[in-house]
Write an enzyme that holds these catalytic residues in place. Sequence first.
Site: not given
Length: 579
Positions: A123, A163, A171, A256, A364, A369, A411, A449-452, A489
């Site tokens: 970022d 953002h 975060d 996003e 993004k 879901h 995501t 990308e993966n969300a978690l 990450r």
Amino acid sequence: MSSMVFPKLGGFSTRRRLCRQREFHPKTIQKRVHAVGHGTGERPGFGFRRIIRKPHALATEVSFKEPKASTPLKDNMMANYVPIYVMLQLDIITTDNILKDKAGLEKQLKLLHGAVVDGVMCDVWWGIVESKGPKEYDWSAYKTLFQLVQDCKLKMQVVMSFHQCGGNVGDIVNIPIPQWVRDVGETDPDIFYTNRTGNRNIEYLSIGVDNQPFFGGRTAIELYSDYMKSFRENMAEFLDAELFTDIEVGLGPAGELRYSSYPQNQGWVFPGIGEFQCYDKYLKADFEEAASNAGHPEWGLPDDAGEYNNTPDETGFFGSKGYLSEKGKFFLTWYSSKLIIHGDQILDEANKAFLGCKVKLACKISGIHWWYKDDTHAAELTAGYYNLNDRDGYRPIAHMLSRHYGAFNFTCLEMRNSEQDAAAKSGPQELVQQVFSAVKREEVLMAGENALERYDRDAYNQILLNVRPNGVSKNGPPKLKMEALTFLRLGDELLKKKNFRIFKAFVKKLHANQAYVADPRKYTTVVPLERSKPEIPMEELLKATEMLEPFPFDDQTDMSVGGALNDFIDGLLNMIPFF
């Protein structure tokens, strides 16, 4: 009945034209609808006929065009290669604008390079770079970071992060937007997203002020545009060296393109439906004008859509099917269209800023879901994705993105339905399938990308399935393939002995068992960014809401990293010191 009026988003040009590269600054980086009913009714102001064709059923044929490669591939298998970029830590650049632990990061980057990872993502925080005052940009720490990544022979994806970091899932640090921007909110709090009860969210500026000159004479769009132009001027050396493969443009909370409908810092918890975020005075005025132009000046914003942690049936708007009424459909069309216009305007500025650079722009989209298998799709609707069983809310976004030659980054690739709480009516697998199909039908590049944070084989196998849903093709490009994967990450957890061993196997499978390739031209298109095509009228974009059958996905990947037996073997290997 009068028609609903939106700003133009215009028609596609019939030919693509080559762009001349600019001279760098010397210092130089989820249908067509006719009306209200979802099936039989009518919606005011949009004369498109609805045709519904078995949403979510598997199609028997796949028909779409793949982007053409810039040069012929020497090896047909190389067309299956999916590059991987690992997200750097959120606080890799501190709030004091200093590169954190350069020596430690260098060791980690060299480990990634040794694992044949293609690159990293970071970022580029607005709240750090322009923190001192309007147009007082300080890129020094990021230049040091980019030089280090380049020295470690990795490529980069960068995110123009307009953002706040803090208040969303994952975060762990707090990086607010610039103080001088927040100061404007002290006298005019309506510059921020606002829910029905008046709570403000200061993590991103409201769409309502996109074109309002409230920031020292500049509009919000101009703030973002000037920032991106400065990035280009100051990072010319790295742009010329093609260090950056993608420039993702932050378009909302968490970067996003969505509304801030489910903020943890306001008490939202999964799987709450979230709240609409359009009650600041600027968006309220915009809606009132649109309703009046449509012949319904008596219509107001929803007052029965519930609170953050409600279920759909606890509200009138969703539970009593207010979202299917003429008024409800009009509101949702307006709400989602404002989001698309917002993204289109900023991406157009990004295109102008990076015109001629050999980069891809990216946008993004959040993988919402939860409540996907509920008829209301409530969580998607509050976020701005007007997606229902008979209405595709994602194809219009992809259609808009197509004019900017952008990539659609989605995501939740790691998630399976069986892992979710049944009460949330989640459908991550069907959601990814729908979105992937929608994006490909619009001939837009798909990334994900993966969300978690996940480091287990089940997650890796699900990602591998989603990046190549029909497997590897030995004779050329596969039927479906993502442009790239961004992995969440880099950190101590990833680099643990067992986790990193599995991760390296995962990277190899993303590459379709091919050798590491340093030059992206071997597996993708690398050309100077062309000027965006002409604007697309909103009426044209809304034709893409027709829900079509998704393309078929295989049940499991043909590039598995293994399962329970491999986990057992890993347990044994962990007992051996040198493994």
